[in-house]
Design a protein around this motif. Structure first.
Motif, PDB file in Angstrom:
ATOM      1  N   VAL A   1       0.802  -1.611   0.698  1.00 61.23           N
ATOM      2  CA  VAL A   1       0.245   0.028   0.251  1.00 61.23           C
ATOM      3  C   VAL A   1       1.099   1.094   0.515  1.00 61.23           C
ATOM      4  O   VAL A   1       0.862   2.058  -0.492  1.00 61.23           O
ATOM      5  CB  VAL A   1      -1.179   0.373   0.984  1.00 61.23           C
ATOM      6  N   TYR A   2       2.260   1.060   1.290  1.00 62.29           N
ATOM      7  CA  TYR A   2       2.972   2.285   1.153  1.00 62.29           C
ATOM      8  C   TYR A   2       3.146   2.846  -0.677  1.00 62.29           C
ATOM      9  O   TYR A   2       3.577   3.489  -1.339  1.00 62.29           O
ATOM     10  CB  TYR A   2       3.865   1.943   1.906  1.00 62.29           C
ATOM     11  N   ARG A   3       3.849   1.634  -1.346  1.00 56.88           N
ATOM     12  CA  ARG A   3       5.043   1.768  -2.765  1.00 56.88           C
ATOM     13  C   ARG A   3       3.801   1.802  -3.834  1.00 56.88           C
ATOM     14  O   ARG A   3       3.725   3.173  -4.507  1.00 56.88           O
ATOM     15  CB  ARG A   3       4.822   0.416  -2.542  1.00 56.88           C
ATOM     16  N   ALA A   4       2.032   1.732  -3.570  1.00 57.21           N
ATOM     17  CA  ALA A   4       1.569   2.043  -4.740  1.00 57.21           C
ATOM     18  C   ALA A   4       1.117   3.798  -4.593  1.00 57.21           C
ATOM     19  O   ALA A   4       0.783   3.925  -5.778  1.00 57.21           O
ATOM     20  CB  ALA A   4       0.204   1.132  -4.441  1.00 57.21           C
ATOM     21  N   LEU A   5       1.189   4.039  -2.772  1.00 54.93           N
ATOM     22  CA  LEU A   5       0.574   5.235  -2.543  1.00 54.93           C
ATOM     23  C   LEU A   5       1.570   6.471  -3.262  1.00 54.93           C
ATOM     24  O   LEU A   5       1.686   6.905  -4.043  1.00 54.93           O
ATOM     25  CB  LEU A   5      -0.052   5.349  -1.206  1.00 54.93           C
ATOM     26  N   LEU A   6       2.889   5.675  -3.076  1.00 55.77           N
ATOM     27  CA  LEU A   6       3.985   6.756  -3.443  1.00 55.77           C
ATOM     28  C   LEU A   6       4.286   6.272  -4.845  1.00 55.77           C
ATOM     29  O   LEU A   6       4.241   8.089  -5.602  1.00 55.77           O
ATOM     30  CB  LEU A   6       5.270   6.280  -2.755  1.00 55.77           C
ATOM     31  N   ARG A   7       3.336   5.100  -6.106  1.00 56.43           N
ATOM     32  CA  ARG A   7       3.787   5.704  -6.741  1.00 56.43           C
ATOM     33  C   ARG A   7       2.380   6.817  -7.748  1.00 56.43           C
ATOM     34  O   ARG A   7       2.472   7.404  -9.156  1.00 56.43           O
ATOM     35  CB  ARG A   7       3.181   4.197  -7.665  1.00 56.43           C
ATOM     36  N   TRP A   8       1.857   6.670  -6.608  1.00 54.08           N
ATOM     37  CA  TRP A   8       0.481   7.579  -7.438  1.00 54.08           C
ATOM     38  C   TRP A   8       0.310   8.569  -7.054  1.00 54.08           C
ATOM     39  O   TRP A   8       0.872   9.830  -8.257  1.00 54.08           O
ATOM     40  CB  TRP A   8      -0.658   6.855  -6.147  1.00 54.08           C
ATOM     41  N   MET A   9       1.218   9.431  -6.265  1.00 52.44           N
ATOM     42  CA  MET A   9       1.683  10.786  -6.158  1.00 52.44           C
ATOM     43  C   MET A   9       3.057  11.143  -6.824  1.00 52.44           C
ATOM     44  O   MET A   9       2.669  11.847  -7.434  1.00 52.44           O
ATOM     45  CB  MET A   9       1.628  10.625  -4.591  1.00 52.44           C
ATOM     46  N   LYS A  10       3.514  10.235  -7.290  1.00 51.82           N
ATOM     47  CA  LYS A  10       4.738  10.863  -7.813  1.00 51.82           C
ATOM     48  C   LYS A  10       3.703  11.003  -9.458  1.00 51.82           C
ATOM     49  O   LYS A  10       4.941  11.971  -9.509  1.00 51.82           O
ATOM     50  CB  LYS A  10       5.509  10.017  -7.894  1.00 51.82           C
ATOM     51  N   ALA A  11       3.352   9.960  -9.148  1.00 50.15           N
ATOM     52  CA  ALA A  11       2.256   9.835 -10.573  1.00 50.15           C
ATOM     53  C   ALA A  11       1.655  11.618 -11.176  1.00 50.15           C
ATOM     54  O   ALA A  11       1.545  12.157 -12.147  1.00 50.15           O
ATOM     55  CB  ALA A  11       1.657   8.696 -10.715  1.00 50.15           C
ATOM     56  N   ARG A  12       0.588  11.660 -10.131  1.00 51.57           N
ATOM     57  CA  ARG A  12       0.249  12.684 -10.045  1.00 51.57           C
ATOM     58  C   ARG A  12       0.805  14.606 -10.286  1.00 51.57           C
ATOM     59  O   ARG A  12       0.445  15.450 -10.271  1.00 51.57           O
ATOM     60  CB  ARG A  12      -0.111  12.743  -9.029  1.00 51.57           C
ATOM     61  N   LYS A  13       1.936  14.140  -9.702  1.00 48.09           N
ATOM     62  CA  LYS A  13       3.194  15.238  -9.657  1.00 48.09           C
ATOM     63  C   LYS A  13       3.609  15.859 -10.601  1.00 48.09           C
ATOM     64  O   LYS A  13       4.185  16.995 -11.070  1.00 48.09           O
ATOM     65  CB  LYS A  13       4.498  15.466  -8.980  1.00 48.09           C
ATOM     66  N   ARG A  14       3.217  14.993 -12.003  1.00 41.77           N
ATOM     67  CA  ARG A  14       3.484  15.530 -13.073  1.00 41.77           C
ATOM     68  C   ARG A  14       3.271  16.207 -14.304  1.00 41.77           C
ATOM     69  O   ARG A  14       2.042  16.690 -13.792  1.00 41.77           O
ATOM     70  CB  ARG A  14       3.902  13.628 -14.431  1.00 41.77           C
TER      71      ARG A  14
END
Length: 70
Positions: free
Chosen positions: A57-70
């Motif tokens: 869950v931590y990794r999924a949220l990290l990926r999701w948050m990084k993708a939104r910042k693009r």
């Protein structure tokens, strides 16, 4: 003169709250339950996020948050 659309008076997070409610109803159906409270959902997500033995869950949220910042 063109008339401007009325401002959206809903809270800025209203669309997200509606989407969370919809997903929570789907989760309840998947578990064959009448409902899942927002409190239970938040608690379960927090536990899954903080689980040191299962970082998915931590990794999924990290990926999701990084993708939104693009």
């Amino acid at each position: 003169m063109m008339r401007q659309a009325a401002p959206d008076r809903r809270h800025p997070t209203a669309p997200a709250r509606l989407a969370v409610d919809q997903r929570a109803r789907q989760l309840a159906r998947d578990f064959k339950r009448a409902s899942i409270t927002r409190r239970e959902l938040n608690q379960t997500l927090a536990e899954a996020f903080a689980d040191p033995d299962d970082p998915r869950v931590y990794r999924a949220l990290l990926r999701w948050m990084k993708a939104r910042k693009r």
